[in-house]
Enzyme design. Sequence first.
Site, PDB file in Angstrom:
ATOM      1  N   LYS A  98       0.740  -1.200  -0.032  1.00  7.88           N
ATOM      2  CA  LYS A  98      -0.047   0.141  -0.065  1.00  7.88           C
ATOM      3  C   LYS A  98       0.891   1.344   0.072  1.00  7.88           C
ATOM      4  O   LYS A  98       0.536   2.241  -0.574  1.00  7.88           O
ATOM      5  CB  LYS A  98      -0.965   0.126   1.285  1.00  7.88           C
ATOM      6  CG  LYS A  98      -2.049  -1.141   1.187  1.00  7.88           C
ATOM      7  CD  LYS A  98      -2.944  -0.920   0.047  1.00  7.88           C
ATOM      8  CE  LYS A  98      -4.033  -2.054   0.197  1.00  7.88           C
ATOM      9  NZ  LYS A  98      -4.885  -1.810  -1.011  1.00  7.88           N
ATOM     10  N   GLU A 120     -10.069   5.433   2.970  1.00 10.57           N
ATOM     11  CA  GLU A 120     -10.629   4.256   3.512  1.00 10.57           C
ATOM     12  C   GLU A 120      -9.559   3.189   3.726  1.00 10.57           C
ATOM     13  O   GLU A 120      -8.714   3.039   3.168  1.00 10.57           O
ATOM     14  CB  GLU A 120     -11.765   4.161   2.757  1.00 10.57           C
ATOM     15  CG  GLU A 120     -11.411   3.031   1.554  1.00 10.57           C
ATOM     16  CD  GLU A 120     -10.425   3.398   0.432  1.00 10.57           C
ATOM     17  OE1 GLU A 120     -10.285   4.711   0.395  1.00 10.57           O
ATOM     18  OE2 GLU A 120      -9.402   2.656   0.172  1.00 10.57           O
ATOM     19  N   SER A 386       2.019  -9.727  -0.581  1.00 11.40           N
ATOM     20  CA  SER A 386       1.623  -8.246  -0.368  1.00 11.40           C
ATOM     21  C   SER A 386       1.906  -7.633   0.747  1.00 11.40           C
ATOM     22  O   SER A 386       1.891  -6.236   1.018  1.00 11.40           O
ATOM     23  CB  SER A 386      -0.036  -8.116  -0.804  1.00 11.40           C
ATOM     24  OG  SER A 386      -0.691  -8.660  -0.059  1.00 11.40           O
TER      25      SER A 386
END
Lengths: 404, 266
Positions: A98, A120, A386
Amino acid sequence: MSSSQASSLGPLPDERGHFGPYGGRYVPENLMPALEELHAAYLAAQQDPSFHAELEDLLANYAGRPTPLYEAKNLSRELGGGRIFLKREDLTHTGAHKINNALGQVLLAKRMGKKRIIAETGAGQHGVATATVAALMGLECMVYMGTLDMERQALNVTRMRMLGATVEPVTSGSRSLKDATTQAIRDWVTNVKDTHYIIGSVVGPHPYPLLVRTFQSVIGKEARAQLLEREGKLPKAAVACVGAGSNAIGLFHPLLDDPIDLIGVEAAGYGLDSGEHSASLSAGKPGVLHGAYLYLLQDPHGQIIEAYSMAAGLDYPGVGPEHSHLKDIKRVTYATVDDTQAVQAFMDLARLEGIIPALESSHALAHLRELAPRYAKDDIILVCLSGRGDKDVSQVAAYLEKQK
Amino acid sequence: MSKDLREQFANAAEAGRAAFVPYVTGGFPDHGTCGELIMALDGLGSEVIEVGIPFSDPLADGPTIQQASQAALEAGATPSNVLEAVGAIAGKVDAALVAMTYVNPVLALGYVGFAQRAAEAGISGVIIPDLTPEEADDWLEACDKYGLAPVFMAAPGTPPARLERILEAGKGFLYYVSMDGVTGSDLELGTERLAAMQRVRATSSLPVAVGFGVATPAQAAALAPVADGVVVGSALVRRVQEAEGPAEAVGSLSELAAQLRGALVR
């Protein structure tokens, strides 16, 4: 910039943000000028060497790129079949892919002169990444998070608050990612003049699926180059988990023109038959949510069905428009893995490799049990790890306790 | 069955008023009471009545309408049964009826299917806040086929070129969103904001109805000179939410609606 890599599929998205029929802009009119402004800022930044220089510096010296590519020999031996390589996005600063997108978008926000950032979050990793880059740039930050996710990802809530962000609890609907997103869009409609909304995945109105893809493509580009350099060949398969789909697009997009099997793994939750899952591509149908036309979990009347996955980051009833298109044209195969299989994979990686993966990434790992044996011993299977699983440790421990 | 929206605005103007455009959430608190609310609003002389078709994720709505929509959905409201309920009373009302919903419930019936059912229910126009002209080709075609007016929104930040495009695509009236915000937000009507509305109205080839945040007769009175119509939603829905039962809801909503309509005299 990366559109040439998808040349066989045509330059997607088109000017208005469509991937085949998917994508587009389905938003309240108030947001249209902001989307135009963002698109213009993105295009200008793409042409501006100073933008790339600043982003590359931050990716290298702040986020810790390039991330390692690690051959999981123990796991490969256990599963049999191909050689498994893990792209270690879990080793980035803040612990998940991210951060790649958050850094890119915060630089765009700065160029647009925005004073305030909203986001969010589901698992909290996007929220943590956003709070981090907002702190770095001295911007006010508000993160919307469902109260269910705040409970199961309490560690990340604490991290965001320590980073100076306000975490706004969302109590509507399923109290998870969908409702946090709806609230964030409402905030954006209200404060659109001075606020940039950092969407955390390849969803939302154009240009978000495009720019999140661009910022996440570093995953696939790096992995491809690392494999060519080290092994002198491309992988036979690439695998990533798919909630809304950002790490998967990041891995897949630079590989679309190569003869590589691409497999996205959705969360089957309690099982596809249970109706409690997050498998939008495997069990949904196209519709409009949060600004784009994409595969969605919905009832026959067009009401959005609440998604379920033990992995908060996969708990979203839609999937990015590019994935929707890649499914339809059969360039990517989408499989499903349930909670139990994901927890098993979580434990396996910890035990065999000394790596605790995020529950989200554990879905990609779990699919290897079925996938790896289909490949020959010298075939390479590339998996996007990830994120790391620190945030999930207590949730998994509680799950295992309950199974006893 | 369905009425000409432009005519409704013209009639109000002739009477020296801005048109009154109240909103109710379809199926809230139940189909029967909702029908009574519509009849009461019609009885007060509303020119246009907006009926919301509930959606699970209403991006343009604030907490009041979101909660009403959620309650209606939990009570079993669907696009089909809301349209059916409207169809059952449409013949009895003098106001033009307009549906307000989001893209996804429309897509569930298909653009053509939805347009057909709306037209059959006596609906004159449809507002879809998350559908802009850029994505509306198929919808415009469906509206054309069934004689429905596609109503689009403009906002304070809409640049002139976009406004032109929105006015070209839309029919019936232009829905001007009074501010950056969701329905039911606090609306401050400074001179600058009123002047912006006047500018839009001067450009507009369609009647302009202003909505979002209009809650009091004083606000309605301030808007009457600069708008062809004034939309009131959340403030009326709140009356229904706060009422003890259906009878009180109809009475309480009517009381506020009468005051608002009375304030629209120019």
